[in-house]
Design an enzyme around this catalytic site. Sequence first.
Site, mmCIF file in Angstrom:
data_model
loop_
_atom_site.group_PDB
_atom_site.id
_atom_site.type_symbol
_atom_site.label_atom_id
_atom_site.label_comp_id
_atom_site.label_asym_id
_atom_site.label_seq_id
_atom_site.Cartn_x
_atom_site.Cartn_y
_atom_site.Cartn_z
ATOM 1 N N LYS A 12 33.878 21.161 -0.104
ATOM 2 C CA LYS A 12 34.457 19.843 0.177
ATOM 3 C C LYS A 12 35.905 19.741 -0.335
ATOM 4 C CE LYS A 12 30.026 17.297 0.212
ATOM 5 N NZ LYS A 12 29.302 16.136 -0.374
ATOM 6 N N TYR A 52 27.898 13.209 9.539
ATOM 7 C CA TYR A 52 27.085 12.524 8.526
ATOM 8 C C TYR A 52 26.312 11.332 9.106
ATOM 9 C CZ TYR A 52 28.535 14.775 4.095
ATOM 10 O OH TYR A 52 28.708 15.628 3.037
ATOM 11 N N THR A 94 22.534 16.165 -6.199
ATOM 12 C CA THR A 94 23.643 15.456 -5.550
ATOM 13 C C THR A 94 24.628 14.892 -6.584
ATOM 14 O OG1 THR A 94 22.110 14.845 -3.782
ATOM 15 C CG2 THR A 94 24.181 13.623 -3.884
ATOM 16 N N ASN A 115 31.386 15.902 -5.037
ATOM 17 C CA ASN A 115 30.442 16.858 -5.622
ATOM 18 C C ASN A 115 30.611 18.278 -5.087
ATOM 19 O OD1 ASN A 115 29.322 16.428 -3.129
ATOM 20 N ND2 ASN A 115 27.442 15.488 -3.864
ATOM 21 N N HIS A 118 28.552 20.947 0.218
ATOM 22 C CA HIS A 118 27.482 20.436 1.076
ATOM 23 C C HIS A 118 26.576 21.600 1.437
ATOM 24 C CE1 HIS A 118 25.359 18.574 4.475
ATOM 25 N NE2 HIS A 118 25.527 19.746 5.077
ATOM 26 N N GLU A 129 23.733 21.653 12.240
ATOM 27 C CA GLU A 129 25.024 21.631 11.537
ATOM 28 C C GLU A 129 25.854 22.875 11.833
ATOM 29 O OE1 GLU A 129 23.544 18.797 7.805
ATOM 30 O OE2 GLU A 129 24.259 20.821 7.378
HETATM 31 P P1 IDP Z 1 23.246 16.023 -0.574
HETATM 32 O O1 IDP Z 1 24.710 16.308 -0.319
HETATM 33 O O2 IDP Z 1 22.815 16.481 -1.941
HETATM 34 O O3 IDP Z 1 22.353 16.507 0.532
HETATM 35 P P2 IDP Z 1 22.832 13.355 0.508
HETATM 36 O O4 IDP Z 1 21.851 12.380 -0.005
HETATM 37 O O5 IDP Z 1 22.549 14.029 1.814
HETATM 38 O O6 IDP Z 1 23.096 14.437 -0.649
HETATM 39 O O7 IDP Z 1 24.236 12.589 0.609
HETATM 40 C C1 IDP Z 1 25.319 13.167 1.287
HETATM 41 C C2 IDP Z 1 26.552 12.982 0.447
HETATM 42 O O8 IDP Z 1 26.831 11.592 0.328
HETATM 43 C C3 IDP Z 1 26.437 13.491 -0.974
HETATM 44 O O9 IDP Z 1 26.715 14.859 -1.110
HETATM 45 C C4 IDP Z 1 27.471 12.637 -1.686
HETATM 46 O O10 IDP Z 1 28.775 13.191 -1.493
HETATM 47 C C5 IDP Z 1 27.373 11.327 -0.953
HETATM 48 N N1 IDP Z 1 26.504 10.398 -1.672
HETATM 49 C C6 IDP Z 1 25.147 10.449 -1.752
HETATM 50 N N2 IDP Z 1 24.663 9.436 -2.489
HETATM 51 C C7 IDP Z 1 25.739 8.712 -2.866
HETATM 52 C C8 IDP Z 1 25.899 7.520 -3.661
HETATM 53 O O11 IDP Z 1 24.941 6.923 -4.155
HETATM 54 N N3 IDP Z 1 27.190 7.081 -3.838
HETATM 55 C C9 IDP Z 1 28.267 7.724 -3.299
HETATM 56 N N4 IDP Z 1 28.157 8.847 -2.570
HETATM 57 C C10 IDP Z 1 26.916 9.327 -2.351
HETATM 58 MG MG MG Z 2 22.237 15.922 2.522
#
Ligand code: IDP
Ligand code: MG
Length: 135
Positions: A12, A52, A94, A115, A118, A129
């Site tokens: 990212k 997304y 996450t 973070n 992905h 994807e």
């Molecule tokens: P993942 O990346 O671990 O699969 P997902 O739940 O699919 O997590 O969420 C996609 C992305 O959305 C996360 O990697 C993160 O960057 C963002 N995200 C997820 N939950 C939150 C939140 O509660 N606040 C802000 N950003 C979030």
């Molecule tokens: Mg995800």
Amino acid sequence: MSSLEQTLSIIKPDAVERNLENKIKSFFTEKNLKILKSKKIKISKDEASEFYKVHQTKPFYDALCTYLSSGPIIVMILEGENAVLKNRELMGATDPSKAEEGTLRKMYGISIDKNSVHGSDSVENAKTEIGFFFK
Ligand code: IDP
Ligand code: MG
């Protein structure tokens, strides 16, 4: 049970910006995930919104799409035994503050939104994807 799988990984913007591409790639290859394809691209907000779209009802959706389109990203196809789950384990939780020691997000993640990586969450989604970025 083991199976040879492919998964989509993205480095990212926060991690590309900090020049972590080579460190993250080495981490994958040392853990026996082969990088079949890799390209550095910058996507539009519309493309990020499409990628997304499973999150479109979430309160963080707009910020997430703005973020993923805010700077260059590295998209990769990783291949290996149980690659989908393996990549998820190497990434960690996450929220980097909840990620286990030794995971990418623990090592490099800044916050739940920045973070660093992905990874596809299922074999089915990995196919979608990969198709999204590698036609
Ligand atoms: P993942 O990346 O671990 O699969 P997902 O739940 O699919 O997590 O969420 C996609 C992305 O959305 C996360 O990697 C993160 O960057 C963002 N995200 C997820 N939950 C939150 C939140 O509660 N606040 C802000 N950003 C979030
Ligand atoms: Mg995800």
